[in-house]
Design an enzyme around this catalytic site. Structure first.
Site, short mmCIF file in Angstrom:
data_model
loop_
_atom_site.label_atom_id
_atom_site.label_comp_id
_atom_site.label_asym_id
_atom_site.label_seq_id
_atom_site.Cartn_x
_atom_site.Cartn_y
_atom_site.Cartn_z
N LYS A 52 -20.22 44.45 56.74
CA LYS A 52 -19.11 44.15 57.64
C LYS A 52 -17.86 44.91 57.20
O LYS A 52 -17.79 45.44 56.10
CB LYS A 52 -18.84 42.64 57.65
CG LYS A 52 -18.41 42.09 56.29
CD LYS A 52 -18.19 40.58 56.35
CE LYS A 52 -17.76 40.04 54.99
NZ LYS A 52 -17.47 38.59 55.04
N TYR A 55 12.88 53.23 46.87
CA TYR A 55 13.78 52.34 47.61
C TYR A 55 14.44 51.29 46.71
O TYR A 55 13.79 50.69 45.85
CB TYR A 55 13.01 51.62 48.72
CG TYR A 55 12.62 52.52 49.87
CD1 TYR A 55 13.59 53.20 50.61
CD2 TYR A 55 11.30 52.68 50.24
CE1 TYR A 55 13.23 54.02 51.67
CE2 TYR A 55 10.92 53.48 51.30
CZ TYR A 55 11.90 54.15 52.01
OH TYR A 55 11.54 54.96 53.06
#
Length: 381
Positions: free
Chosen positions: A46, A264
């Site tokens: 999956k 940042y």
């Protein structure tokens, strides 16, 4: 061949995930050696094979001896069939409108209403009745089980369905001593007895996941679902081999002085003069933002391997890139970078990144974005 020692300098694009299909085969065979004779393996592919590529992983697993495939959703099953895979496939999340496309795919059923939807589909389906034994994430409640099994036996007698399996899901599969697992096994056994009393004769009974397959003594279960272990996520220290290596190359290099802020908000400030290398991957590619400085992950420093040296991540991880500290090493643009791999040569592993991000390796693999191409090798024999 060793993937870590020879990451290509001319990486396709900016990065790639090199998938060792030999490791997948080796992991399947490892389980085969540990399981009781006659116990079948369902390879769970999956979520695009945990980010590794569902079709390629499925083919490798089947080649190594897996006789079932497991997926969550209908489209995942259809992709495998379109690729020519013919072994039985079990899908456990689907919509009633998708059943018409799943005539050759086994489906999980947990309620009488779900069963009636399957019966109403234009084709006869093989079904696996799911009993909730304690995970409480889908499955028939014990007090509804008798009604479900009797209804299933009725429809099977009419030729509308075939009950091929009975199953459940462990809540503590990675805990070898968990009393919960023994309790769940006993509930499943009771459920199988009731199903047989109703007239059903399922050919497969399954409960164990990758870890449970190695820890749960369940001789009456003849199928195990191997998901995490297939990819080398080694929750039990069983010696499994990680199949994926994420590689890239240094994009830019610059020398900066002590006291300069990096990335940042300047959550990291350089204490000395140093060399900063730009790595062209970010959280849009699956590098967890929480692993960078200022994130919510573990206290230990995230790092990558460049020139055989672990270089720590500095500052916040951005959408497309992050920075590492090369110190005084003479690093140049184009230098191969191993973000994670099996760990053989000192590079970080997906488990390391999971620890730094406060998550599990499953999320690291499945979060790897579509901008990172997958390339397939046969490196482990």
């Amino acid at each position: 061949m060793n993937l870590v020692q020879s990451p290509p300098r001319a990486v396709i694009g900016l990065a790639e995930a090199a998938i060792d299909l030999g490791a997948v085969r080796a992991n399947v065979r490892h389980y085969q050696r540990q399981l009781r004779p006659g116990t079948a393996i369902m390879a769970v592919v999956k979520a695009n094979g945990f980010g590794h590529g569902a079709v390629q992983i499925a083919k490798a697993a089947v080649d190594a001896g897996a006789t079932w495939l497991g997926v969550a959703r209908a489209d995942e099953a259809l992709e495998l069939r379109a690729a020519g895979l013919t072994v039985p496939i079990l899908a456990w999340l689907y919509d009633a409108t998708e059943l018409m496309w799943l005539s050759d795919v086994d489906v999980s059923v947990a309620t009488v209403s779900e069963l009636q939807q399957v019966v109403s589909a234009p084709s006869v389906h093989h079904v696996h009745l799911k009993l909730d034994t304690g995970l409480h994430r889908g499955g028939s409640t014990p007090d509804q089980w008798i009604e479900l099994t009797r209804a299933a036996a009725h429809y099977e007698a009419l030729g509308a369905i075939k009950v091929r399996g009975i199953w459940s899901h462990l809540s503590h599969g990675d805990d070898a001593a968990a009393p919960h697992s023994r309790r769940q096994l006993e509930l499943l056994r009771a459920g199988v007895v009731l199903a047989r009393r109703a007239g059903l004769e399922p050919s497969v009974i399954h409960l164990a996941n990758s870890a449970g397959a190695l820890t749960l003594d369940a001789p009456d279960c003849n199928l195990v679902r191997i998901g995490a272990g297939l990819y080398g996520i080694d929750e039990m220290g069983a010696g499994l081999r990680p199949a994926m290596q994420l590689v890239t190359k240094v994009a830019q290099v610059r020398r900066i002085r002590a006291g300069e802020g990096v990335s940042y908000n300047h959550s990291y400030v350089t204490p000395t003069d140093t060399t900063i290398a730009l790595i062209p991957l970010g959280y849009a590619d699956g590098i967890p933002r929480s692993a960078g400085a200022g994130g919510a992950g573990a206290d230990t420093e995230a790092s990558v391997l460049v020139r055989g040296v672990r270089m720590p991540v500095r500052g916040r991880i951005a959408m497309d890139q992050f920075l590492v500290d090369a110190g005084d090493l003479p690093v140049e643009p184009g230098e191969p970078v191993v973000v994670f791999g099996p760990g053989d040569q000192g590079e970080p592993t997906a488990a390391d990144w999971a620890q730094w991000a406060g998550t599990i390796p499953h999320e690291i693999y499945t979060g790897l974005g579509s901008r990172v191409p997958r390339r397939y090798k046969e490196a482990t024999r």
